[in-house]
Design a protein around this motif. Sequence first.
Motif, mmCIF file in Angstrom:
data_model
loop_
_atom_site.group_PDB
_atom_site.id
_atom_site.type_symbol
_atom_site.label_atom_id
_atom_site.label_comp_id
_atom_site.label_asym_id
_atom_site.label_seq_id
_atom_site.Cartn_x
_atom_site.Cartn_y
_atom_site.Cartn_z
ATOM 1 N N ARG A 1 -30.272 22.884 -1.661
ATOM 2 C CA ARG A 1 -30.684 22.913 -3.055
ATOM 3 C C ARG A 1 -29.498 23.367 -3.894
ATOM 4 O O ARG A 1 -28.868 24.387 -3.601
ATOM 5 C CB ARG A 1 -31.872 23.860 -3.242
ATOM 6 N N TRP A 2 -29.198 22.608 -4.945
ATOM 7 C CA TRP A 2 -28.033 22.883 -5.780
ATOM 8 C C TRP A 2 -28.455 23.359 -7.170
ATOM 9 O O TRP A 2 -29.493 22.935 -7.682
ATOM 10 C CB TRP A 2 -27.186 21.625 -5.906
ATOM 11 N N LEU A 3 -27.637 24.227 -7.753
ATOM 12 C CA LEU A 3 -27.895 24.755 -9.086
ATOM 13 C C LEU A 3 -26.705 24.460 -9.986
ATOM 14 O O LEU A 3 -25.549 24.598 -9.576
ATOM 15 C CB LEU A 3 -28.118 26.272 -9.031
ATOM 16 N N VAL A 4 -26.975 24.064 -11.219
ATOM 17 C CA VAL A 4 -25.901 23.826 -12.181
ATOM 18 C C VAL A 4 -26.093 24.734 -13.384
ATOM 19 O O VAL A 4 -27.199 24.906 -13.887
ATOM 20 C CB VAL A 4 -25.846 22.345 -12.620
ATOM 21 N N GLY A 5 -25.001 25.360 -13.802
ATOM 22 C CA GLY A 5 -25.067 26.274 -14.934
ATOM 23 C C GLY A 5 -23.700 26.820 -15.275
ATOM 24 O O GLY A 5 -22.675 26.216 -14.955
ATOM 25 N N GLY A 6 -23.694 27.972 -15.905
ATOM 26 C CA GLY A 6 -22.455 28.561 -16.377
ATOM 27 C C GLY A 6 -21.807 29.502 -15.374
ATOM 28 O O GLY A 6 -22.312 29.729 -14.278
ATOM 29 N N ILE A 7 -20.690 30.050 -15.778
ATOM 30 C CA ILE A 7 -19.887 30.921 -14.916
ATOM 31 C C ILE A 7 -20.619 32.214 -14.605
ATOM 32 O O ILE A 7 -20.663 32.661 -13.459
ATOM 33 C CB ILE A 7 -18.532 31.222 -15.590
ATOM 34 N N ALA A 8 -21.233 32.826 -15.623
ATOM 35 C CA ALA A 8 -21.964 34.072 -15.396
ATOM 36 C C ALA A 8 -23.185 33.846 -14.512
ATOM 37 O O ALA A 8 -23.533 34.696 -13.686
ATOM 38 C CB ALA A 8 -22.384 34.686 -16.727
ATOM 39 N N SER A 9 -23.834 32.700 -14.651
ATOM 40 C CA SER A 9 -24.997 32.396 -13.810
ATOM 41 C C SER A 9 -24.619 32.451 -12.342
ATOM 42 O O SER A 9 -25.370 32.943 -11.504
ATOM 43 C CB SER A 9 -25.546 31.004 -14.142
ATOM 44 N N ALA A 10 -23.428 31.947 -12.037
ATOM 45 C CA ALA A 10 -22.991 31.860 -10.646
ATOM 46 C C ALA A 10 -22.357 33.140 -10.126
ATOM 47 O O ALA A 10 -22.536 33.487 -8.953
ATOM 48 C CB ALA A 10 -21.994 30.710 -10.494
ATOM 49 N N PHE A 11 -21.636 33.879 -10.985
ATOM 50 C CA PHE A 11 -20.788 34.952 -10.464
ATOM 51 C C PHE A 11 -21.113 36.362 -10.948
ATOM 52 O O PHE A 11 -20.612 37.332 -10.398
ATOM 53 C CB PHE A 11 -19.317 34.630 -10.776
ATOM 54 N N ASP A 12 -21.955 36.496 -11.962
ATOM 55 C CA ASP A 12 -22.336 37.842 -12.386
ATOM 56 C C ASP A 12 -23.287 38.454 -11.351
ATOM 57 O O ASP A 12 -24.092 37.743 -10.743
ATOM 58 C CB ASP A 12 -23.024 37.793 -13.752
#
Length: 203
Positions: free
Chosen positions: A70-81
């Motif tokens: 399952r893949w998620l697409v979004g912003g930088i903070a969504s992925a790394f915060d």
Amino acid sequence: MKYDFASVPIPQLMLDHCERDPRGYPVPYVVFKDKTGKHHFKINDSEKSAICMVKGLCTICGQPMAKDNRWLVGGIASAFDKNGSYIDLPVHKECGHYALKVCPYLAIRNYNGKIDLEKMIKETEAVLHNPTIDQDRLPLFVFTRPTGVQFILKSNGVFIVPVKPYHEVQFWDEGQQITDLGVIIDRLIGTKWEKYLTEIQKL
């Protein structure tokens, strides 16, 4: 710059299962369709979104996904915060790639689509606004395949928390995948997202 969306190959899953709009473009499964049959690409149907969460369906083609794919697409903070979460529900890799190449918000840097949400709410039922547009244009988008996902229900909607570590991480901008770490670093230096460089450089 002219974007030739029609030249982008449509994944077989979408060819087989997505409706088409009058232009011939595939319509994601969760896109809201009003009583006249018109699709509203900036509005998600909340009932279909709920079905996707419960049954593990891709929100683009509406078909089942393997739990580890399952893949998620979004912003930088969504992925790394450390408290990061996504708003858009999981998708298949190939469906996500198509969206990253064709969706105006994801693929066109100067895109600034607007919606009269108040008018839509008055005229429709069971809709959920998809507020992915950041006031500050993202320098790039992050497409991740996490170990798992958790759905967190809050008063302002459902948030998708990625379970780490990530199996795969991709960076995209203007319909193209960015694989050069130096380019990624240059995009983030001097921005409010620079603080996530340490996490990115660990990948």
